[in-house]
Enzyme design. Structure first.
Site, PDB file in Angstrom:
ATOM      1  CG  ASP A 179      -1.876   1.141   1.204  1.00  0.00           C
ATOM      2  OD1 ASP A 179      -1.437   2.300   1.039  1.00  0.00           O
ATOM      3  OD2 ASP A 179      -3.092   0.891   1.302  1.00  0.00           O
ATOM      4  CG  HIS A 180       1.510   4.442  -3.065  1.00  0.00           C
ATOM      5  ND1 HIS A 180       0.251   4.239  -3.528  1.00  0.00           N
ATOM      6  CD2 HIS A 180       1.702   5.781  -3.098  1.00  0.00           C
ATOM      7  CE1 HIS A 180      -0.308   5.412  -3.833  1.00  0.00           C
ATOM      8  NE2 HIS A 180       0.554   6.376  -3.570  1.00  0.00           N
ATOM      9  CG  HIS A 242      -4.080   4.507  -0.707  1.00  0.00           C
ATOM     10  ND1 HIS A 242      -3.186   3.466  -0.737  1.00  0.00           N
ATOM     11  CD2 HIS A 242      -4.284   4.864  -2.002  1.00  0.00           C
ATOM     12  CE1 HIS A 242      -2.887   3.206  -1.997  1.00  0.00           C
ATOM     13  NE2 HIS A 242      -3.527   4.035  -2.783  1.00  0.00           N
TER      14      HIS A 242
HETATM   15  C1  BG6 Z   1      -3.318   5.407  -6.257  1.00  0.00           C
HETATM   16  C2  BG6 Z   1      -4.679   5.565  -6.885  1.00  0.00           C
HETATM   17  O1  BG6 Z   1      -3.297   4.253  -5.460  1.00  0.00           O
HETATM   18  O2  BG6 Z   1      -3.033   6.545  -5.446  1.00  0.00           O
HETATM   19  C3  BG6 Z   1      -4.738   6.850  -7.690  1.00  0.00           C
HETATM   20  O3  BG6 Z   1      -4.939   4.457  -7.726  1.00  0.00           O
HETATM   21  C4  BG6 Z   1      -4.322   8.029  -6.855  1.00  0.00           C
HETATM   22  O4  BG6 Z   1      -6.042   7.046  -8.204  1.00  0.00           O
HETATM   23  C5  BG6 Z   1      -2.990   7.757  -6.167  1.00  0.00           C
HETATM   24  O5  BG6 Z   1      -4.204   9.153  -7.718  1.00  0.00           O
HETATM   25  C6  BG6 Z   1      -2.649   8.875  -5.199  1.00  0.00           C
HETATM   26  O6  BG6 Z   1      -1.366   8.656  -4.703  1.00  0.00           O
HETATM   27  P1  BG6 Z   1      -0.446   9.832  -4.219  1.00  0.00           P
HETATM   28  O7  BG6 Z   1       0.809   9.185  -3.719  1.00  0.00           O
HETATM   29  O8  BG6 Z   1      -0.229  10.745  -5.396  1.00  0.00           O
HETATM   30  O9  BG6 Z   1      -1.204  10.561  -3.126  1.00  0.00           O
END
Ligand code: BG6
Length: 487
Positions: A179-180, A242
């Site tokens: 989960d990044h 997230h």
């Molecule tokens: C991704 C989603 O997991 O996270 C995207 O699939 C979203 O829709 C993105 O734009 C947002 O990530 P970050 O790191 O830019 O906040």
């Protein structure tokens, strides 16, 4: 660090190009890759080792957070990479891959430790995992690990089924679910914020905290992802993973020096205590929205229904706001408000902790109310922690709120993917989602999905470039609160 072979499925894809190669390169520059490191990229395209390395080089030059400072070092990094043509369903391709992996392990005198990174669509997770196991790639006398990207299922039943299938080839402790958001430096800091700061630890309860606001809003719209996004919406794309991960990280109570297992166990305790919404409570506690046309930073943008690839009748949610409660002794009575949406006024991910105000004058009193204390945790793109407190103006005698930084990132911090790949190579699962967390998250979300599907929750339109539908403000207003910092 133990030697490792990095086996990347989806090596010609976009995520690999934008995130994975630059992350590996930066780890290399920082001396954080194993001394003995071998990497195999897999894809259907007929690339050679040379053309593969040239593609990696180009991705680094284009996407790395650091410029290439040492050309010779870059060349030596690129030499670790091999390309292998692989069709996911063809067993022979796995057998020939195993041969090549072993040849490299022998050349480099490496233990057969293998990390399999699946940067491919979720429909391929299970067949790949099974083929890794069957081919012998996954049964060496070293370790094996499986790194997978989201989405992990598209509802509770499919997530359970996927997990059941994967568990036939990989044990839970071998599966690293990315989960990044858990790789973001500021989300990781939540672990230590109250764990190693008694002043915050003392305050981290319903005795002092009035509400918690977790907001991740974006200016981008659906982009070129209509085929994917129109089926998932904000609830599955951001909220189930997230946003609930950030909630767990914000609400966690950890003993000093917690192990990875303890962190994940305590996160599980949080999500387990999340009060389920009954069918009749859903519409009052979950707001769904879809962007209409509007303008962002002065530029007109189309509404969701006019985006390429989106059917004009789509009821998909591009915005979710929800009120959740954690039913345990720490948090009972504290609303957690979560909000995420596309095509909003700004790009910002932020957690605001609003403290209670025992000094609040009663409604009959003529005293001026003072602003509440706020702890503001900016996750991105700004990375900072600040505190809002009240100061008395010596001239007017009035109280006024001031915001002071407690912490500001110096910039140039490792990206989420660097942190996560490094941890996976180390076998540290702290910042990966455990199956229990994933399952419990789906369990909370599933009744909401059902209500959406039955059309029991109104779909509010909001103008692109706004902070979402009015109903999202009303959700807080009925409790006497408002979203902070919507300007
Ligand atoms: C991704 C989603 O997991 O996270 C995207 O699939 C979203 O829709 C993105 O734009 C947002 O990530 P970050 O790191 O830019 O906040």
């Amino acid at each position: 660090m133990e030697p490792a072979t990095f086996v990347l499925f989806g090596a010609t894809g976009d995520l690999a190009r934008r995130k994975i190669y630059p992350a590996l390169y930066n780890l290399f520059v920082d001396g954080k890759l194993p001394q003995s490191f071998s990497a195999f990229g897999l894809g259907r395209r007929e690339w050679t080792d040379e053309s593969f390395q040239a593609n990696i080089e180009q991705s680094i030059r284009q996407f790395s957070r650091r410029e290439v400072a040492n050309e010779a070092a870059l060349k030596s990094f690129l030499r670790s990479f091999r390309y292998h043509v692989l069709d996911i369903g063809r067993k022979e391709d796995y057998a020939s891959l195993l041969d090549r992996v072993q040849v490299r392990e022998d050349e480099l005198h490496m233990a057969p430790n293998r990390l399999f990174y699946l940067s491919v669509g979720p429909e391929y997770f299970e067949p790949i995992a099974a083929n890794i196991q069957e081919s012998g790639l996954g049964s060496s006398n070293g370790w094996k690990r499986l790194v997978i990207e989201k989405p992990f299922g598209h509802d509770l039943a499919s997530a359970r089924e996927l997990n059941r299938k994967l568990s036939q080839s990989f044990a839970e402790e071998e599966v690293f679910r990315i989960d990044h958001y858990l790789g973001k430096a500021m989300v990781q800091k939540l672990e230590s914020l109250q764990q190693s700061n008694p002043v915050f630890q003392a305050l981290w309860t319903n005795r002092y905290i009035a509400n918690v606001q977790i907001s991740a809003i974006e200016t981008v719209g659906v982009e070129e992802r209509a085929g994917y996004y129109d089926h998932v919406g904000a609830i599955k794309d951001m909220f189930q993973n997230h946003m609930l991960q950030m909630l767990m990280m914000a609400a966690i109570h950890l003993p000093h020096d917690s192990s990875s297992d303890q962190v994940r166990f305590k996160k599980k305790k949080v999500i387990e205590a999340l009060a389920p919404l009954q069918k009749h409570e859903i519409a009052a506690n979950v707001i769904r929205g879809q962007y209409a046309e509007g303008s962002i930073q002065g530029k007109p943008v189309a509404g969701y229904l006019s985006e390429p690839g989106i059917p004009p009748t789509s009821m998909n949610d591009t915005f979710i706001a929800a009120r959740l409660e954690i039913d345990n002794n720490y948090w009972r009575g504290v609303p957690f408000y979560i909000r995420t949406g596309k095509r909003m006024n700004e790009k910002s991910t932020r957690i605001v902790i609003e403290f209670k105000d025992p000094l609040k004058p009663s409604s009959q009193s003529s005293e001026e109310p003072v602003a509440p204390n706020l702890l503001i945790i900016d996750i991105g793109p700004r990375e900072s922690i600040s505190l809002q407190f009240n100061e008395k103006d010596p001239v007017s005698g009035q109280f006024k709120p001031v915001t002071v930084p407690l912490y500001e990132s110096k910039g140039d911090v490792p990206e989420a993917y660097e942190n996560l790949i490094f941890d996976a190579l180390h076998g540290d699962a702290t910042f990966f989602a455990h199956w229990d967390e994933v399952e419990l998250s789906w369990q909370w979300v599933q009744p909401v999905l059902d209500e959406f599907a039955d059309n029991q929750v109104p779909l509010h339109r909001y103008a692109a470039g706004s902070y979402g539908p009015d109903a999202s403000d009303a959700l807080l207003a009925q409790d006497g609160y408002h979203w902070w910092f919507d300007e």
